[in-house]
Design an enzyme around this catalytic site. Structure first.
Site, PDB file in Angstrom:
ATOM      1  N   TYR A 122      65.809  20.951  38.858  1.00 47.78           N
ATOM      2  CA  TYR A 122      65.549  20.440  37.520  1.00 47.78           C
ATOM      3  C   TYR A 122      64.865  19.072  37.580  1.00 47.78           C
ATOM      4  O   TYR A 122      65.061  18.315  38.533  1.00 47.78           O
ATOM      5  CB  TYR A 122      66.861  20.293  36.751  1.00 47.78           C
ATOM      6  CG  TYR A 122      67.521  21.594  36.409  1.00 47.78           C
ATOM      7  CD1 TYR A 122      67.260  22.231  35.210  1.00 47.78           C
ATOM      8  CD2 TYR A 122      68.426  22.184  37.289  1.00 47.78           C
ATOM      9  CE1 TYR A 122      67.871  23.430  34.882  1.00 47.78           C
ATOM     10  CE2 TYR A 122      69.042  23.388  36.976  1.00 47.78           C
ATOM     11  CZ  TYR A 122      68.770  24.007  35.766  1.00 47.78           C
ATOM     12  OH  TYR A 122      69.369  25.197  35.456  1.00 47.78           O
ATOM     13  N   LYS A 133      64.629  28.035  40.318  1.00 45.56           N
ATOM     14  CA  LYS A 133      64.968  28.021  38.897  1.00 45.56           C
ATOM     15  C   LYS A 133      64.712  26.620  38.361  1.00 45.56           C
ATOM     16  O   LYS A 133      65.028  25.631  39.016  1.00 45.56           O
ATOM     17  CB  LYS A 133      66.450  28.379  38.731  1.00 45.56           C
ATOM     18  CG  LYS A 133      67.036  28.108  37.341  1.00 45.56           C
ATOM     19  CD  LYS A 133      68.517  28.424  37.359  1.00 45.56           C
ATOM     20  CE  LYS A 133      69.183  28.101  36.030  1.00 45.56           C
ATOM     21  NZ  LYS A 133      70.616  28.480  36.021  1.00 45.56           N
ATOM     22  N   ASP A 191      78.950  29.994  36.843  1.00 46.83           N
ATOM     23  CA  ASP A 191      79.674  28.957  37.570  1.00 46.83           C
ATOM     24  C   ASP A 191      80.139  27.849  36.635  1.00 46.83           C
ATOM     25  O   ASP A 191      80.682  26.837  37.081  1.00 46.83           O
ATOM     26  CB  ASP A 191      78.776  28.351  38.653  1.00 46.83           C
ATOM     27  CG  ASP A 191      77.479  27.769  38.092  1.00 46.83           C
ATOM     28  OD1 ASP A 191      76.839  28.449  37.267  1.00 46.83           O
ATOM     29  OD2 ASP A 191      77.104  26.648  38.477  1.00 46.83           O
TER      30      ASP A 191
END
Length: 267
Positions: free
Chosen positions: A144, A174, A25
């Protein structure tokens, strides 16, 4: 309760509960950088090399499906650019319904835990998991640890980020890598979700594969690696090396050798 559809789609984007996902992406984020101009060839290469799934924004879907060699497809639902005012300010770019119409097996959503945008992104991720749950669509949360005063490699912060993803209903998470297997074990133990790591900027082949080995040694479930893979001079080969660690439990040396990368000069 896990639905049959959710389980079926998770199986399309992974192998035996482990995952080699190649996000591409970055055309929205960085522009048509190396590996993304001819994204068709890159998708063909990485899926031949052992990737379980590729990931793009919804508008690239027509360029994806003929080149996946039967592997899975994930549509990403938010984004920002490197030339905009704040790259951490990820904005919605799609919906679960649009992803389904684009032929996606799953959706993904990025959240920066610790940033000024965390409250809104948390709410949006919760909305995505709620809507996806109605259709049995898996959600990959890219969670994150990023923001003022936040160490993006701190295992405590990373553990908090992955736990947030579970708390709001994601199916896979992730996050960044803490630097070694011992510290990353805390991150993995912070959630019952499968934990996969980002690749970050491109390193040497050995650095990339050693990082993957560390994640698996810590109890992780694989990778979601973009630039380290699609900007490689041979995306198929580096994917084969990464897949060898994730899916075949190979050592770093054996994985590099299997992929024909062991004797290459590292730059």
């Amino acid at each position: 309760m896990t639905t049959a559809g959710l389980t079926a789609r998770l199986n399309r984007i992974g192998t035996d509960d482990s995952y080699v996902i190649i996000p591409m992406d970055h055309g929205l984020t960085m522009g048509a950088v190396q590996g993304l101009k001819d994204i068709e060839s890159t998708i063909d290469g990485v899926t031949r090399g052992g990737a379980d799934a590729v990931l793009t924004q919804k508008g690239i879907a027509p360029r994806v499906h003929d080149n996946t060699n039967g592997k899975g497809y994930i549509v990403h639902l938010n984004g920002s650019t490197t030339i905009g005012p704040d790259e951490q300010d990820k904005r919605l770019t799609g919906t679960v319904e649009e992803a389904i119409r684009a032929g996606a097996d799953a959706v993904s959503f990025h959240i920066n835990v610790g940033s000024d945008y965390e409250p809104e992104q948390t709410s949006q991720l919760a909305d995505v998991t709620r809507k996806a749950g109605q259709f049995g669509i898996p959600v990959l949360a890219m969670a994150y640890a990023r923001g003022p005063g936040v160490d993006s490699e701190d295992p405590e912060a990373l553990g908090h980020a992955v736990r947030l993803a579970e708390e709001v209903g994601a199916d896979i998470v992730k996050t960044g890598y803490s630097g070694d297997a011992e510290s990353f074990q805390h991150v993995v133990e912070s959630t019952r979700l499968p934990v996969v790591i980002a690749g970050g900027s491109k390193g040497t082949d050995r650095e990339t594969v050693e990082m993957v080995r560390g994640v698996m040694d810590a109890g992780g479930s694989g990778v979601s690696m973009g630039r380290s893979i699609f900007q490689h001079e041979n995306p198929e080969a580096i994917t084969r090396a990464v897949s060898g660690v994730v899916h075949d439990d190979l050592s770093t040396e054996d994985a590099l050798a299997k992929a024909g990368l062991a004797l290459e000069v590292e730059h």
